[in-house]
Structures are given as C-alpha cells and as structure tokens.
Motif scaffolding. Structure first.
Motif, PDB file in Angstrom:
ATOM      1  N   GLY A  52       0.697  -1.335   0.045  1.00  0.00           N
ATOM      2  CA  GLY A  52       0.247   0.108   0.021  1.00  0.00           C
ATOM      3  C   GLY A  52       0.818   1.356  -0.027  1.00  0.00           C
ATOM      4  N   LYS A  53       2.035   1.328  -0.181  1.00  0.00           N
ATOM      5  CA  LYS A  53       2.923   2.263   0.053  1.00  0.00           C
ATOM      6  C   LYS A  53       3.135   2.760  -1.420  1.00  0.00           C
ATOM      7  CE  LYS A  53       4.094   2.006   4.393  1.00  0.00           C
ATOM      8  NZ  LYS A  53       5.320   1.808   4.808  1.00  0.00           N
ATOM      9  N   VAL A  54       3.405   4.327  -1.418  1.00  0.00           N
ATOM     10  CA  VAL A  54       3.570   4.965  -2.817  1.00  0.00           C
ATOM     11  C   VAL A  54       5.026   4.695  -3.184  1.00  0.00           C
ATOM     12  CG1 VAL A  54       3.447   7.265  -4.065  1.00  0.00           C
ATOM     13  CG2 VAL A  54       1.580   6.412  -2.545  1.00  0.00           C
ATOM     14  N   LYS A  55       5.170   4.378  -4.497  1.00  0.00           N
ATOM     15  CA  LYS A  55       6.532   4.244  -5.135  1.00  0.00           C
ATOM     16  C   LYS A  55       6.545   5.046  -6.505  1.00  0.00           C
ATOM     17  CE  LYS A  55       7.630  -0.044  -2.648  1.00  0.00           C
ATOM     18  NZ  LYS A  55       6.420  -0.176  -1.838  1.00  0.00           N
ATOM     19  N   GLY A  56       7.729   5.303  -6.929  1.00  0.00           N
ATOM     20  CA  GLY A  56       7.988   5.808  -8.041  1.00  0.00           C
ATOM     21  C   GLY A  56       8.572   5.101  -8.905  1.00  0.00           C
ATOM     22  N   PHE A  57       8.231   5.481 -10.253  1.00  0.00           N
ATOM     23  CA  PHE A  57       8.839   4.500 -11.546  1.00  0.00           C
ATOM     24  C   PHE A  57       9.104   5.347 -12.552  1.00  0.00           C
ATOM     25  CE2 PHE A  57       5.712   2.092  -8.984  1.00  0.00           C
ATOM     26  CZ  PHE A  57       6.509   0.656  -8.904  1.00  0.00           C
ATOM     27  N   ILE A  58      10.297   5.031 -13.398  1.00  0.00           N
ATOM     28  CA  ILE A  58      10.689   5.651 -14.482  1.00  0.00           C
ATOM     29  C   ILE A  58      10.170   4.715 -15.729  1.00  0.00           C
ATOM     30  CG2 ILE A  58      12.466   6.339 -15.956  1.00  0.00           C
ATOM     31  CD1 ILE A  58      14.224   6.321 -13.437  1.00  0.00           C
ATOM     32  N   VAL A  59       9.157   5.368 -16.274  1.00  0.00           N
ATOM     33  CA  VAL A  59       8.308   4.730 -17.390  1.00  0.00           C
ATOM     34  C   VAL A  59       8.559   5.055 -18.768  1.00  0.00           C
ATOM     35  CG1 VAL A  59       5.949   3.890 -18.317  1.00  0.00           C
ATOM     36  CG2 VAL A  59       6.612   4.068 -15.652  1.00  0.00           C
ATOM     37  N   PRO A  60       9.221   4.484 -19.739  1.00  0.00           N
ATOM     38  CA  PRO A  60       9.376   4.886 -21.215  1.00  0.00           C
ATOM     39  C   PRO A  60       8.103   5.132 -21.753  1.00  0.00           C
ATOM     40  CG  PRO A  60      10.941   2.844 -20.525  1.00  0.00           C
ATOM     41  CD  PRO A  60       9.814   2.997 -19.406  1.00  0.00           C
ATOM     42  N   THR A  61       7.838   6.181 -22.457  1.00  0.00           N
ATOM     43  CA  THR A  61       6.531   6.344 -22.992  1.00  0.00           C
ATOM     44  C   THR A  61       6.315   5.391 -24.213  1.00  0.00           C
ATOM     45  OG1 THR A  61       7.537   7.990 -24.562  1.00  0.00           O
ATOM     46  CG2 THR A  61       6.435   8.430 -22.400  1.00  0.00           C
ATOM     47  N   ASP A  62       7.428   4.533 -24.622  1.00  0.00           N
ATOM     48  CA  ASP A  62       7.048   3.623 -25.843  1.00  0.00           C
ATOM     49  C   ASP A  62       6.897   2.172 -25.335  1.00  0.00           C
ATOM     50  OD1 ASP A  62       9.585   2.934 -24.790  1.00  0.00           O
ATOM     51  OD2 ASP A  62      10.446   3.201 -26.759  1.00  0.00           O
ATOM     52  N   ALA A  63       6.551   2.213 -24.005  1.00  0.00           N
ATOM     53  CA  ALA A  63       6.277   0.826 -23.318  1.00  0.00           C
ATOM     54  C   ALA A  63       4.729   0.263 -23.617  1.00  0.00           C
ATOM     55  CB  ALA A  63       6.185   0.882 -21.831  1.00  0.00           C
ATOM     56  N   ALA A  64       4.561  -1.006 -23.902  1.00  0.00           N
ATOM     57  CA  ALA A  64       3.397  -1.387 -24.409  1.00  0.00           C
ATOM     58  C   ALA A  64       2.376  -1.122 -23.251  1.00  0.00           C
ATOM     59  CB  ALA A  64       3.633  -2.971 -24.541  1.00  0.00           C
ATOM     60  N   GLY A  65       1.204  -0.864 -23.588  1.00  0.00           N
ATOM     61  CA  GLY A  65       0.064  -0.589 -22.761  1.00  0.00           C
ATOM     62  C   GLY A  65       0.185   0.873 -21.949  1.00  0.00           C
ATOM     63  N   TYR A  66       1.019   1.711 -22.610  1.00  0.00           N
ATOM     64  CA  TYR A  66       1.227   3.189 -22.351  1.00  0.00           C
ATOM     65  C   TYR A  66       0.469   4.051 -23.454  1.00  0.00           C
ATOM     66  CZ  TYR A  66       2.692   7.730 -21.289  1.00  0.00           C
ATOM     67  OH  TYR A  66       2.902   9.132 -21.043  1.00  0.00           O
ATOM     68  N   SER A  67      -0.336   4.946 -22.887  1.00  0.00           N
ATOM     69  CA  SER A  67      -0.695   5.824 -24.078  1.00  0.00           C
ATOM     70  C   SER A  67      -1.154   7.357 -23.419  1.00  0.00           C
ATOM     71  CB  SER A  67      -2.171   5.459 -24.653  1.00  0.00           C
ATOM     72  OG  SER A  67      -3.167   5.382 -23.540  1.00  0.00           O
ATOM     73  N   ALA A  68      -1.109   8.536 -24.216  1.00  0.00           N
ATOM     74  CA  ALA A  68      -1.014   9.664 -23.789  1.00  0.00           C
ATOM     75  C   ALA A  68      -1.924  10.366 -24.876  1.00  0.00           C
ATOM     76  CB  ALA A  68       0.276  10.361 -23.267  1.00  0.00           C
TER      77      ALA A  68
END
Length: 392
Positions: A188-204
């Motif tokens: 339940g703790k908040v964590k941070g991630f560096i997410v590449p925007t070309d990763a599968a399943g990512y959209s903006a």
C-alpha cells in the motif's frame, strides 16, 4: 553578459546574487526576449509548444540545476527561483516546461533515484536529449493524492506491472519518459517508476480546449499492464513522503513563477498606460491607474521578499513543507489580484493578446491551481500553526 535588475524589482533583491548568477540570468533574459517573446503569442493561440526552442533552452544550463551530476555551476535555490521568475516574465509555459523537466522529473530522480539512475538519466534530462513528464495527479485524485492514488503497481518477479490513469500531465504528449507514482499492491506504499513512453500498454492523449497555459502539452495518460524492470523503480522512494520531498523543492519555484507572471502583466500595463491617451493625456497620469500600478508593485515586492527568504531557507536546509506552502499560497493569490488590475488598466484591450496582458491573465489560473491549490497549501500552513490537521 551585463545584468540589469528589473525596474519591477523595486528594492533590488537581484543584486544580492553572485556575479556568475547575474551573468547567467542576463543570458536567460536575452534568450527569452529575443527567441521566445517573438513567437509566443502565435504558439499560445495554436495550442502548440515551440519544440524548436528546446535545444536553446537546454543550452542555457537551467535544466539539471541543483543536481551535482549535471549542474553547470554551483546553483543556489535563490538563483533557480530567479530563473523561474525571468522565464515566467516572458512566458509561463516555457517556465513550466523547465519546471517539469528540471524540478519534477530530474528532481524525482535526484531525490529518490539510486546513484546509477542519477548517473544515467540526469545528464540526458539536462541536455534535453530525453524529455520527461511527472505523473502524480489522476482523474479522480488531485488534492488527496497522498491517500487517494488509484494507480497500482504489482511486483511480478524482476518486473513491476502498472495499471491506472493520470491526468493533467505536462509534457506528456512529447515526453520520452514519465515518472509514475503508484501504490504498491502488496504494502500500500506509494512508489515511483521511470516509465518509457514507448512501453506497451502506455498511451497519452492531449487535453484540448484549455484556456490557460495553452502551450503546455498536458495529457491524459492510461497505463494498462505496463511492465517496467525493478531497475526502473526509484530506489529511494518508499512512501508518499518521498513524493512530498520533490514537491517541497518545486513548490517554492512555482511561487517564483507566479511573481514572474505578475511582473510580465505589470510591465505590459505600465507600457500601455504610457501610450493610451484618454481625456487629453496618457492614462498613466490618472490617479486610479497609478493606484493600481502602485498596489501591483507592492504585491510584487512583498512576493519577491518572501520567495528570496524561502529559497534561502532551502539553501540552508531549513525549509519545511509549510514554508514552501505559504510561499505558493501567498504569491499565487496576490498574482490573481495583480493580473486583474493590469487587465483593468488596459480596458477592453486587456482581453486580447495584442497588448501583452491577456496571456498572463489567463495563464495565472493554471499557476494558481497546480502544485497544490491556495486552499490546500493554506491547510498545510494551518497545521504548522495549530498542530491540528484540517485535512479530511
């Protein structure tokens, strides 16, 4: 480069900066006036960010400032505040781009990343070969992000699987990486991630029809089973307190940005008042106009003084959440009054961008809201005053 204090810096606070910092500010001011100002209204109306200016922005050395791996020289928090002011004095959208890239993205990695992550990403962010975005706010979670995050990360072997949505994420349509804050499904703790925007399943998806900070490319982000390796988790982030550490650093710079918006509107109103003739003389000679200009300058001067001190406290390691919260709440509230008076001085001409005030008048609304509303920041200060939390 020669640096001349702004006439709107009525008490000359900028003269306390080092000669190196003043020279750097002079370079930044020249870039903003020569390269940004001529194209800014067109891009604002077209709802488009001037991507061709990014290399020039990177060349100013303002991104990476404060982080040892990429700082051009020893930068003080006071200097970084003046950078935000000088940029916002010409355009708040360019200042916001730098604030996201440097304060929120590089700041997240600088504060909560491992040594390896800092070495890999901070130089790329500094020269803008990588553009970043910061994903905290969600469609159903804004002011209550410390408790209400719905984006979830689940550990699966050496990977994390992230599902959720983010909203109002600046730079997101053209970013290469996004810092995504998510709740760990296990603890339940908040964590941070560096997410590449070309990763599968990512959209903006770009948010359209904005009336404020139109050049900033805000987006709705959807993450559906996005997988990132454990090496892309911010290794020093284990709770929302670590997110708050980043926001504490950037919130004071938003206060500086609010002062820059005040100054931009004020300078345009002063110019207009000298040129606009009514009743046989420039309106600058009318008492009510001078009263509004004097009140505006008073708000600007008080806000600079507050910002200088809160940034000094950051340099000295004495700044707490309530200090930056008061700066943000105070300056943005007074910014609203100043841009209103400046628009009033310009009369009907104040609602079109041709006369220099309207864009500041509109952009002020976004600055007033983001990085915590005035009311939420007031509650942080109220908690420090009373020892009682009024958060629901």
């Amino acid at each position: 480069m020669t640096f001349t204090p702004l006439t709107s810096d009525f008490y000359g606070f900028a003269t306390d900066l080092t000669e190196t910092e003043q020279a750097s500010l002079g370079q930044i001011r020249a870039f903003m006036e020569d390269e940004v100002q001529p194209v800014i209204d067109d891009h604002w109306h077209r709802d488009a960010f001037p991507m061709d200016l990014i290399p020039g922005i990177a060349g100013l050395g303002v991104i990476g400032a404060g982080w040892a791996e990429s700082a051009r020289f020893e930068n003080s928090a006071v200097y970084r505040g003046w950078v935000a002011l000088e940029m916002s004095r010409i355009d708040a959208s360019v200042s916001t781009f730098v604030g996201v890239q440097n304060g929120l993205v590089a700041g997240s990695i600088g504060v909560a990343g491992s040594a390896e992550q800092r070495a890999e990403w901070l130089p790329k962010l500094a020269d803008c070969s990588v553009v970043g975005a910061f994903g905290l706010t969600e469609p159903l979670s804004g002011s209550d992000s410390s408790q209400g995050l719905r984006t979830v990360a689940r550990r699966d072997g050496d990977e994390w699987v992230i599902d959720g949505a983010k909203r109002w994420i600046g730079n997101a349509t053209h970013a290469d990486i996004v810092i995504i804050w998510a709740k760990d499904a296990d603890d339940g703790k908040v964590k941070g991630f560096i997410v590449p925007t070309d990763a599968a399943g990512y959209s903006a998806t770009k948010i359209e029809r904005k009336i404020s900070l139109r050049m900033v490319q805000n987006a709705d982000i959807v993450l559906e089973g996005v997988r990132v390796p454990e090496s892309m988790r911010l290794q020093e982030a284990s709770s929302f307190r670590d997110t708050a550490r980043v926001l504490r650093l950037t919130r004071a710079e938003v206060a500086w940005s609010a002062v820059g918006i005040m100054i931009g509107a004020y300078e345009a109103a002063v110019r207009y008042s000298r040129e606009r003739v009514q009743f046989g003389k420039p309106i600058a000679g009318h008492q009510l106009v001078q009263d509004m200009l004097a009140k505006s300058l008073g708000h600007i001067t008080a806000s600079i003084a507050l910002c200088v001190q809160v940034s000094r406290m950051l340099d000295e390691g004495r700044q707490a959440d309530a200090h930056s919260a008061l700066a943000k709440s105070f300056t943005t509230s007074h910014m609203r009054e100043v841009v209103g008076w400046c628009r009033e001085i310009c009369g009907g001409n104040g609602i079109v961008t041709d006369y220099g005030v309207a864009r500041f008048f509109a952009d002020a609304e976004a600055i007033y809201t983001y990085e915590g509303t005035a009311q939420m920041n007031a509650l942080i200060v109220g908690r420090a005053i009373t020892g009682e939390s009024a958060f629901v």
